[in-house]
Design an enzyme around this catalytic site. Structure first.
Site, PDB file in Angstrom:
ATOM      1  N   CYS A   1      33.972 -57.429  51.330  1.00  0.00           N
ATOM      2  CA  CYS A   1      32.970 -57.173  52.369  1.00  0.00           C
ATOM      3  C   CYS A   1      32.360 -58.500  52.781  1.00  0.00           C
ATOM      4  O   CYS A   1      32.011 -59.318  51.923  1.00  0.00           O
ATOM      5  CB  CYS A   1      31.901 -56.225  51.838  1.00  0.00           C
ATOM      6  SG  CYS A   1      30.592 -55.819  53.020  1.00  0.00           S
TER       7      CYS A   1
ATOM      8  N   CYS B   1      13.562 -64.609  55.908  1.00  0.00           N
ATOM      9  CA  CYS B   1      14.739 -63.876  56.393  1.00  0.00           C
ATOM     10  C   CYS B   1      15.238 -62.900  55.332  1.00  0.00           C
ATOM     11  O   CYS B   1      15.318 -63.228  54.156  1.00  0.00           O
ATOM     12  CB  CYS B   1      15.852 -64.856  56.753  1.00  0.00           C
ATOM     13  SG  CYS B   1      17.383 -64.068  57.314  1.00  0.00           S
TER      14      CYS B   1
ATOM     15  N   CYS C   1      27.009 -59.281  54.261  1.00  0.00           N
ATOM     16  CA  CYS C   1      25.838 -60.078  53.905  1.00  0.00           C
ATOM     17  C   CYS C   1      26.056 -61.560  54.180  1.00  0.00           C
ATOM     18  O   CYS C   1      25.103 -62.306  54.446  1.00  0.00           O
ATOM     19  CB  CYS C   1      25.447 -59.840  52.449  1.00  0.00           C
ATOM     20  SG  CYS C   1      26.636 -60.406  51.215  1.00  0.00           S
TER      21      CYS C   1
ATOM     22  N   ASP D   1      36.584 -70.310  39.951  1.00  0.00           N
ATOM     23  CA  ASP D   1      36.404 -68.857  40.056  1.00  0.00           C
ATOM     24  C   ASP D   1      36.762 -68.053  38.809  1.00  0.00           C
ATOM     25  O   ASP D   1      35.997 -67.184  38.401  1.00  0.00           O
ATOM     26  CB  ASP D   1      37.189 -68.346  41.271  1.00  0.00           C
ATOM     27  CG  ASP D   1      36.943 -66.874  41.555  1.00  0.00           C
ATOM     28  OD1 ASP D   1      35.836 -66.393  41.260  1.00  0.00           O
ATOM     29  OD2 ASP D   1      37.846 -66.206  42.061  1.00  0.00           O
TER      30      ASP D   1
ATOM     31  N   CYS E   1      20.561 -60.446  55.188  1.00  0.00           N
ATOM     32  CA  CYS E   1      21.632 -60.059  54.255  1.00  0.00           C
ATOM     33  C   CYS E   1      21.255 -58.820  53.465  1.00  0.00           C
ATOM     34  O   CYS E   1      22.114 -58.012  53.105  1.00  0.00           O
ATOM     35  CB  CYS E   1      21.981 -61.216  53.333  1.00  0.00           C
ATOM     36  SG  CYS E   1      20.613 -61.795  52.285  1.00  0.00           S
TER      37      CYS E   1
ATOM     38  N   CYS F   1      23.394 -54.624  54.136  1.00  0.00           N
ATOM     39  CA  CYS F   1      24.273 -54.102  53.084  1.00  0.00           C
ATOM     40  C   CYS F   1      24.477 -52.598  53.243  1.00  0.00           C
ATOM     41  O   CYS F   1      23.511 -51.825  53.232  1.00  0.00           O
ATOM     42  CB  CYS F   1      23.689 -54.400  51.707  1.00  0.00           C
ATOM     43  SG  CYS F   1      24.737 -53.797  50.353  1.00  0.00           S
TER      44      CYS F   1
ATOM     45  N   CYS G   1      28.068 -52.825  45.042  1.00  0.00           N
ATOM     46  CA  CYS G   1      28.587 -53.801  46.003  1.00  0.00           C
ATOM     47  C   CYS G   1      29.993 -53.412  46.465  1.00  0.00           C
ATOM     48  O   CYS G   1      30.865 -53.102  45.652  1.00  0.00           O
ATOM     49  CB  CYS G   1      28.612 -55.184  45.350  1.00  0.00           C
ATOM     50  SG  CYS G   1      29.368 -56.473  46.353  1.00  0.00           S
TER      51      CYS G   1
ATOM     52  N   CYS H   1      24.156 -64.221  57.949  1.00  0.00           N
ATOM     53  CA  CYS H   1      23.283 -65.333  57.566  1.00  0.00           C
ATOM     54  C   CYS H   1      23.095 -66.295  58.741  1.00  0.00           C
ATOM     55  O   CYS H   1      24.084 -66.810  59.304  1.00  0.00           O
ATOM     56  CB  CYS H   1      23.881 -66.088  56.380  1.00  0.00           C
ATOM     57  SG  CYS H   1      22.898 -67.514  55.858  1.00  0.00           S
TER      58      CYS H   1
ATOM     59  N   CYS I   1      15.881 -69.944  52.574  1.00  0.00           N
ATOM     60  CA  CYS I   1      15.999 -68.598  53.147  1.00  0.00           C
ATOM     61  C   CYS I   1      14.729 -68.188  53.882  1.00  0.00           C
ATOM     62  O   CYS I   1      14.778 -67.377  54.825  1.00  0.00           O
ATOM     63  CB  CYS I   1      16.295 -67.578  52.050  1.00  0.00           C
ATOM     64  SG  CYS I   1      17.988 -67.635  51.427  1.00  0.00           S
TER      65      CYS I   1
END
Length: 363
Positions: free
Chosen positions: A258, A208, A261, A151, A211, A215, A231, A265, A205
Site C-alpha cells: 500500500c 500535518c 500513507c 531490510d 498519512c 489509511c 496495515c 506526504c 511533520c
C-alpha cells in the site's frame, strides 16, 4: 591512489575519508548518505520493546526473536563503531493513487513494480564495503571491518537513518526526507571505523496528519505508531492466513502493499524522479494488471510473471488470495467466472477467499 600519510591526524584523515566515501556512494547510485554512531540509544530500544509488548508486530515472530540484535548495532556486532546509512530513491513519475477507483485493476505498491530492490541495493552496498576495506588503510585511517545490511537483517533502519541525517521518521513511521520525500530504499554498512557522525534530522511533520487520515484500515492508533496487524502492507505481504473479515473491505483493490500513507506526504513534492535507479523503473505488465488475468495464474504462471520482482516471495497462493479480496471488493459481475473457478482451489485460504468474493459479488 594516494599513499597513507602517518603525519596526518587520524580525526582529520577520517573526515577526509568520509567525504571520499560519500562521493563513491553517490557514484554507485545512493542519493542519501550519512553516518551515525553505533552506540546504544536507550530510547530506540524502549520504543521497540513497547511496540513488541503491545503485539503490534502481528505474526512477524522474527521481529521479537532477534530483538536483542535489533535494539542496538552493537547488540548485533559488538565491534561496530559507526553506521553508514544510505538511501536509493524510487520516487514514482506518476501518482501512486491514480488506480484507486479502477475496480478491475489490481494495485501493486510502487516499490514492487520494478526489479527487486534487495538485489540492487545489496550489490551497491557490497561494492562500497569493498571500497572501504581497500581504501581505509591507503588513506591513513587504518584497517576497517565492515558488514552490509538491507531490510532483511535485524537492523533498525529508519531510526538509524534519522540519526545519520537522512530524514526523520514521520507520523506514518517511515523515513521522510526533505529531498526525496517518502521514497527511499535504505541500506547500512556497519564498520569498525570511528567516522565523524552526521547531524541527526529533525522532525518536520508539524501539524500535518495526512498519512494518518488516508489509511484505509486505521492502522495508526496514534501518530508515529503503527499497528502492523491492521496495515494493508502487512496483511497482503506478511500475513499468511485469511485476512480478518472486518479488514477485507479496506484492502480495496490493493493486492500487494500500500502506498497511501507515503503518497499523500507533502514532502514528496521535493522528490525528483531523476534520482530513481533504472532497476526500479516500473515494468509495464505490473503497473496496471487486470484482476481477471491475475486470478487465472497457476504457480508456474505466477513465477514467470514475477521473476526478478520482490513480489515473488509471497508465492502464488497468498497473491491470488489478495486478488480474490480485490475481486470481492470490485462489485464487477465480469469477475464472477474467474472467482468461481477458485472455490475448490487446493489451498484452503484461497478457496475461502473465493467463496467470500462470490458472496460479495452476488449481492
Amino acid at each position: 591512489m594516494p599513499p597513507s600519510d602517518s603525519s596526518v591526524p587520524v580525526d582529520s584523515a577520517l573526515g577526509t575519508f568520509s567525504k571520499a566515501l560519500e562521493a563513491e556512494a553517490r557514484v554507485l547510485g545512493f542519493c542519501a548518505f550519512g553516518v551515525a554512531s553505533a552506540t546504544t540509544d536507550d530510547s530506540r530500544g524502549a520504543a521497540l520493546d513497547a511496540w513488541l509488548a503491545a503485539g503490534m508486530h502481528g505474526t512477524m515472530e522474527w521481529m521479537e526473536g532477534r530483538a536483542d540484535h535489533r535494539r542496538s548495532p552493537q547488540g548485533l556486532w559488538p565491534e561496530v563503531r559507526s553506521v553508514i546509512a544510505l538511501g536509493m530513491s524510487y520516487a514514482p513519475a506518476g501518482d501512486p493513487l491514480r488506480l484507486e477507483d479502477e475496480a478491475a485493476i489490481g494495485r501493486i505498491s510502487t516499490y514492487a513494480q520494478g526489479g527487486d530492490y534487495h538485489d540492487t541495493v545489496k550489490k551497491a552496498l557490497k561494492h562500497l564495503a569493498r571500497w572501504i576495506v581497500d581504501q581505509a588503510p591507503r588513506r591513513g585511517v587504518g584497517e576497517a571491518g565492515v558488514k552490509v545490511f538491507t531490510d532483511t537483517a535485524p537492523v533498525m533502519e529508519k531510526p538509524l537513518g534519522q540519526a545519520a541525517g537522512l530524514g526523520w521518521q514521520g507520523k506514518h513511521t517511515n523515513l521522510v526526507s526533505r529531498e526525496h520525500g517518502s521514497w527511499l530504499f535504505l541500506g547500512e554498512i556497519y564498520t569498525t571505523l570511528e567516522l565523524p557522525p552526521s547531524t541527526p534530522s529533525r522532525d518536520s511533520c508539524g501539524s500535518c496528519r495526512a498519512c494518518q487520515d488516508v489509511c484505509p484500515t486505521n492502522a495508526f492508533p496514534a501518530p508515529y505508531r503503527l499497528d502492523a496487524r491492521r496495515c494493508v502492507s502487512y496483511l497482503t505481504i506478511e500475513h499468511k492466513g485469511p485476512v480478518p473479515d472486518d479488514l477485507r473491505a479496506g484492502l480495496g483493490n490493493r493486492i500487494y502493499g500500500c502506498d497511501d500513507c507515503l503518497a499523500v506526504c507533502p514532502w514528496n513534492k521535493f522528490a525528483e524522479t531523476a534520482h530513481t535507479m533504472r532497476a526500479f523503473l516500473p515494468r509495464a505488465e505490473l503497473t496496471a494488471p487486470r484482476l481477471d488475468e491475475l486470478l487465472a495464474l497457476d504457480d508456474a504462471g505466477f513465477r514467470a510473471l514475477f521473476s526478478g520482482s520482490p513480489l515473488k516471495r509471497i508465492g502464488r497462493d497468498r497473491f491470488v488470495r489478495n486478488c480474490l479480496y480485490a475481486a470481492g471488493n470490485s462489485g464487477l459481475a465480469t469477475l464472477l467466472a474467474p472467482v468461481q473457478a477458485l472455490v475448490d482451489d487446493p489451498d484452503p485460504v484461497v478457496a475461502e477467499a473465493a467463496r467470500w468474493a462470490l458472496v460479495k459479488l452476488n449481492r
